[in-house]
Scaffold this motif. Structure first.
Motif, PDB file in Angstrom:
ATOM      1  N   GLY A  17      38.883  46.821  40.461  1.00  0.00           N
ATOM      2  CA  GLY A  17      39.161  45.460  40.983  1.00  0.00           C
ATOM      3  C   GLY A  17      39.541  44.421  42.326  1.00  0.00           C
ATOM      4  O   GLY A  17      38.880  42.963  42.250  1.00  0.00           O
ATOM      5  N   LEU A  18      40.864  44.210  42.587  1.00  0.00           N
ATOM      6  CA  LEU A  18      41.232  43.473  43.610  1.00  0.00           C
ATOM      7  C   LEU A  18      39.642  43.465  45.076  1.00  0.00           C
ATOM      8  O   LEU A  18      39.158  42.750  45.156  1.00  0.00           O
ATOM      9  CB  LEU A  18      42.714  44.086  44.659  1.00  0.00           C
ATOM     10  CG  LEU A  18      42.853  43.182  45.612  1.00  0.00           C
ATOM     11  CD1 LEU A  18      42.386  41.640  44.740  1.00  0.00           C
ATOM     12  CD2 LEU A  18      44.294  43.404  46.156  1.00  0.00           C
ATOM     13  N   SER A  21      37.277  41.676  43.399  1.00  0.00           N
ATOM     14  CA  SER A  21      37.300  40.424  44.293  1.00  0.00           C
ATOM     15  C   SER A  21      36.939  39.812  45.454  1.00  0.00           C
ATOM     16  O   SER A  21      36.745  38.496  45.452  1.00  0.00           O
ATOM     17  CB  SER A  21      38.857  39.309  43.922  1.00  0.00           C
ATOM     18  OG  SER A  21      39.378  39.838  41.962  1.00  0.00           O
ATOM     19  N   TRP A  22      37.378  40.128  46.575  1.00  0.00           N
ATOM     20  CA  TRP A  22      37.732  39.736  47.636  1.00  0.00           C
ATOM     21  C   TRP A  22      35.833  39.658  48.210  1.00  0.00           C
ATOM     22  O   TRP A  22      35.583  39.613  49.003  1.00  0.00           O
ATOM     23  CB  TRP A  22      37.696  40.961  48.408  1.00  0.00           C
ATOM     24  CG  TRP A  22      39.471  39.712  48.056  1.00  0.00           C
ATOM     25  CD1 TRP A  22      40.828  40.986  47.635  1.00  0.00           C
ATOM     26  CD2 TRP A  22      40.346  39.116  49.611  1.00  0.00           C
ATOM     27  NE1 TRP A  22      41.776  39.823  48.230  1.00  0.00           N
ATOM     28  CE2 TRP A  22      41.798  39.056  48.419  1.00  0.00           C
ATOM     29  CE3 TRP A  22      39.138  38.168  49.627  1.00  0.00           C
ATOM     30  CZ2 TRP A  22      42.556  38.058  49.626  1.00  0.00           C
ATOM     31  CZ3 TRP A  22      39.494  37.233  50.943  1.00  0.00           C
ATOM     32  CH2 TRP A  22      41.709  36.533  50.459  1.00  0.00           C
ATOM     33  N   GLU A  24      33.736  39.567  45.908  1.00  0.00           N
ATOM     34  CA  GLU A  24      33.164  38.246  46.886  1.00  0.00           C
ATOM     35  C   GLU A  24      33.127  36.590  47.035  1.00  0.00           C
ATOM     36  O   GLU A  24      32.465  36.291  47.769  1.00  0.00           O
ATOM     37  CB  GLU A  24      33.007  37.461  44.871  1.00  0.00           C
ATOM     38  CG  GLU A  24      32.239  38.256  43.460  1.00  0.00           C
ATOM     39  CD  GLU A  24      31.055  38.057  43.382  1.00  0.00           C
ATOM     40  OE1 GLU A  24      30.719  36.413  43.641  1.00  0.00           O
ATOM     41  OE2 GLU A  24      30.313  39.150  42.668  1.00  0.00           O
ATOM     42  N   LEU A  95      36.664  33.004  40.884  1.00  0.00           N
ATOM     43  CA  LEU A  95      36.901  34.162  41.370  1.00  0.00           C
ATOM     44  C   LEU A  95      37.833  34.783  40.894  1.00  0.00           C
ATOM     45  O   LEU A  95      38.497  35.947  41.586  1.00  0.00           O
ATOM     46  CB  LEU A  95      36.313  34.295  42.482  1.00  0.00           C
ATOM     47  CG  LEU A  95      34.945  33.564  42.647  1.00  0.00           C
ATOM     48  CD1 LEU A  95      35.254  33.705  44.616  1.00  0.00           C
ATOM     49  CD2 LEU A  95      33.781  34.539  42.560  1.00  0.00           C
ATOM     50  N   GLY A  96      39.053  33.743  40.199  1.00  0.00           N
ATOM     51  CA  GLY A  96      40.663  34.764  40.296  1.00  0.00           C
ATOM     52  C   GLY A  96      41.886  34.574  40.748  1.00  0.00           C
ATOM     53  O   GLY A  96      42.675  34.482  40.623  1.00  0.00           O
ATOM     54  N   ALA A  97      41.451  33.354  41.841  1.00  0.00           N
ATOM     55  CA  ALA A  97      42.050  33.174  43.127  1.00  0.00           C
ATOM     56  C   ALA A  97      42.990  31.959  42.247  1.00  0.00           C
ATOM     57  O   ALA A  97      42.688  31.142  41.860  1.00  0.00           O
ATOM     58  CB  ALA A  97      41.763  32.587  44.336  1.00  0.00           C
ATOM     59  N   ASP A 115      45.167  36.237  45.792  1.00  0.00           N
ATOM     60  CA  ASP A 115      44.310  36.560  44.963  1.00  0.00           C
ATOM     61  C   ASP A 115      44.354  36.384  43.383  1.00  0.00           C
ATOM     62  O   ASP A 115      45.422  36.581  43.264  1.00  0.00           O
ATOM     63  CB  ASP A 115      43.850  37.385  45.616  1.00  0.00           C
ATOM     64  CG  ASP A 115      44.510  39.375  45.735  1.00  0.00           C
ATOM     65  OD1 ASP A 115      45.933  38.483  45.049  1.00  0.00           O
ATOM     66  OD2 ASP A 115      44.081  39.409  46.829  1.00  0.00           O
ATOM     67  N   PRO A 116      43.875  37.478  42.939  1.00  0.00           N
ATOM     68  CA  PRO A 116      43.509  37.724  41.682  1.00  0.00           C
ATOM     69  C   PRO A 116      45.640  38.532  41.126  1.00  0.00           C
ATOM     70  O   PRO A 116      45.685  38.697  39.997  1.00  0.00           O
ATOM     71  CB  PRO A 116      42.798  38.317  40.582  1.00  0.00           C
ATOM     72  CG  PRO A 116      42.144  37.714  41.330  1.00  0.00           C
ATOM     73  CD  PRO A 116      42.873  38.213  42.911  1.00  0.00           C
TER      74      PRO A 116
END
Length: 129
Positions: A17-18, A21-22, A24, A95-97, A115-116
């Motif tokens: 998942g992380l 995110s990164w 993206e 993006l979850g940040a 970050d998320p």
């Protein structure tokens, strides 16, 4: 004796998942994965490339059982390349940040975000033309 700085390991509960995110945020892709580890980058490192010269680091997300308990001792800095710093900060929550600190002052020109998974990073000045 010579070494190269090749990876930046990030301990986390959810490497997939992380990493997603990164990917993206940085326009990277997954370049390697194994049990509990995901490596991302803009290039696929070869032994020959790394031996020849210092290459860009690749983030490596590694599953660990424990959570973060204190402020990051190490963090990533990102610089927008196709828009303003403000545009990047505005788009990253999608993006979850999350924004954790405006970071603006007489001696600072960055924005601190998380970050998320709560890992802090800074959005620096834009590099856009």
């Amino acid at each position: 004796m010579t070494s190269r700085f090749t990876e930046l390991a990030v301990d986390c509960h959810d490497p997939e998942g992380l990493a997603a995110s990164w990917c993206e945020v940085l326009d990277f892709e997954v370049i390697d994965r194994s049990e509990g580890k995901v490596e991302i980058g803009s290039w696929v490192p070869t032994v020959e490339d790394v031996r020849a010269r210092q290459m860009p680091l690749t983030p490596l997300f590694v599953r660990v059982p424990e959570g973060r308990t204190v402020k990051n001792r190490l963090h990533l800095d990102v610089s927008p390349v196709d828009g303003s710093t403000e545009d990047e900060v505005t788009g990253l929550p999608g993006l979850g940040a999350t924004k954790t600190d405006a970071g603006r002052g007489s001696d600072r020109n960055w924005v601190v975000m998380a970050d998320p998974k709560g890992n802090e990073f800074r959005v620096l000045r834009t590099l856009a033309p």
